[in-house]
Design a protein around this motif. Structure first.
Motif, PDB file in Angstrom:
ATOM      1  N   TYR A 164       3.507   8.068   3.024  1.00 10.02           N
ATOM      2  CA  TYR A 164       2.174   8.426   3.497  1.00 10.02           C
ATOM      3  C   TYR A 164       1.605   9.583   2.672  1.00 10.02           C
ATOM      4  O   TYR A 164       0.412   9.607   2.366  1.00 10.02           O
ATOM      5  CB  TYR A 164       2.218   8.798   4.981  1.00 10.02           C
TER       6      TYR A 164
ATOM      7  N   HIS B  49       0.231   8.119  -0.328  1.00  9.39           N
ATOM      8  CA  HIS B  49      -0.856   7.173  -0.062  1.00  9.39           C
ATOM      9  C   HIS B  49      -1.467   7.454   1.317  1.00  9.39           C
ATOM     10  O   HIS B  49      -1.324   6.654   2.242  1.00  9.39           O
ATOM     11  CB  HIS B  49      -0.333   5.738  -0.102  1.00  9.39           C
TER      12      HIS B  49
ATOM     13  N   THR C 258       0.824  -1.214   0.000  1.00  7.38           N
ATOM     14  CA  THR C 258       0.000   0.000   0.000  1.00  7.38           C
ATOM     15  C   THR C 258       0.856   1.261   0.000  1.00  7.38           C
ATOM     16  O   THR C 258       0.637   2.167  -0.795  1.00  7.38           O
ATOM     17  CB  THR C 258      -0.962   0.010   1.206  1.00  7.38           C
ATOM     18  N   LEU C 259       1.848   1.310   0.877  1.00  8.11           N
ATOM     19  CA  LEU C 259       2.720   2.488   0.935  1.00  8.11           C
ATOM     20  C   LEU C 259       3.837   2.421  -0.101  1.00  8.11           C
ATOM     21  O   LEU C 259       4.513   3.422  -0.350  1.00  8.11           O
ATOM     22  CB  LEU C 259       3.312   2.658   2.335  1.00  8.11           C
ATOM     23  N   GLU C 260       4.043   1.249  -0.689  1.00  4.66           N
ATOM     24  CA  GLU C 260       5.023   1.037  -1.755  1.00  4.66           C
ATOM     25  C   GLU C 260       6.458   1.390  -1.343  1.00  4.66           C
ATOM     26  O   GLU C 260       7.218   1.979  -2.103  1.00  4.66           O
ATOM     27  CB  GLU C 260       4.610   1.786  -3.029  1.00  4.66           C
TER      28      GLU C 260
ATOM     29  N   TYR D  17      -3.659   7.025   3.816  1.00  6.63           N
ATOM     30  CA  TYR D  17      -4.715   6.060   4.125  1.00  6.63           C
ATOM     31  C   TYR D  17      -5.631   6.453   5.285  1.00  6.63           C
ATOM     32  O   TYR D  17      -6.690   5.868   5.445  1.00  6.63           O
ATOM     33  CB  TYR D  17      -4.106   4.684   4.400  1.00  6.63           C
TER      34      TYR D  17
END
Length: 167
Positions: free
Chosen positions: A151, A154, A111-113, A156
């Motif tokens: 962050y 992305h 998700t954060l890659e 979240y």
């Protein structure tokens, strides 16, 4: 200890920096001995979650981050029970406490890659190569900047309310 947590900001993203310098043993006693000397590192919490964690620590003063309510650190069983109760009350699907590191690693990678070699250091892992074992020693600020940048790309939790973050 709550007093050891710092708040920083990188490129507009708040990040709580939590030093990992102790562990709680099976008997619930605090030990300065970690799994390895390289296990000493910083956990970083970005965005509203990090900011709120820092606020709560400031409000409660010089207590354990995971305080049992009587001034001692919370033991593993009590932590597990409290975690399960909070998850149940929130209506979120329950995942065992022991799976949190696995979930965090997966989330951070996909998700954060963030590249796996950096995740390894964030988890306090040493690595296998000579460079990883002896030369690559990122400071807390480096870890925090990496998480903040990821962050920002992305975010979240930006829609979470203060009510959600406070529980």
């Amino acid at each position: 200890m709550n007093s050891e947590i710092e708040l920083a900001e990188y490129d507009g993203v708040s990040v709580a920096i939590v030093p990992i310098i102790r562990q709680v043993n099976k008997l619930g006693k605090v030990s300065k001995r970690l799994k390895t000397a390289q296990s000493v590192h910083a956990a970083v919490i970005p965005g509203i979650l990090g900011y709120r964690r820092y606020q709560l620590c400031q409000e409660t003063g010089d207590k354990w981050l995971l305080d049992d309510g009587c001034g001692d650190v919370i033991g593993r069983e009590k932590l597990r029970d409290r975690f399960n109760r909070k998850i149940r009350d929130s209506g979120v699907v329950r995942h065992p406490v022991r799976n949190l590191r696995n979930s965090w690693q997966t989330f951070t990678k996909w998700t954060l890659e963030i590249e796996p070699s950096k995740i390894e250091r964030m988890m306090g892992h040493v690595g296998k190569t000579i460079t990883e074992r002896y030369y690559d020693r990122p400071e807390a600020e480096m870890l925090a900047k990496t998480i903040a940048a990821a962050y920002k790309m992305h975010p979240y939790a930006e829609s979470w309310t203060d009510e959600v973050v406070s529980t």
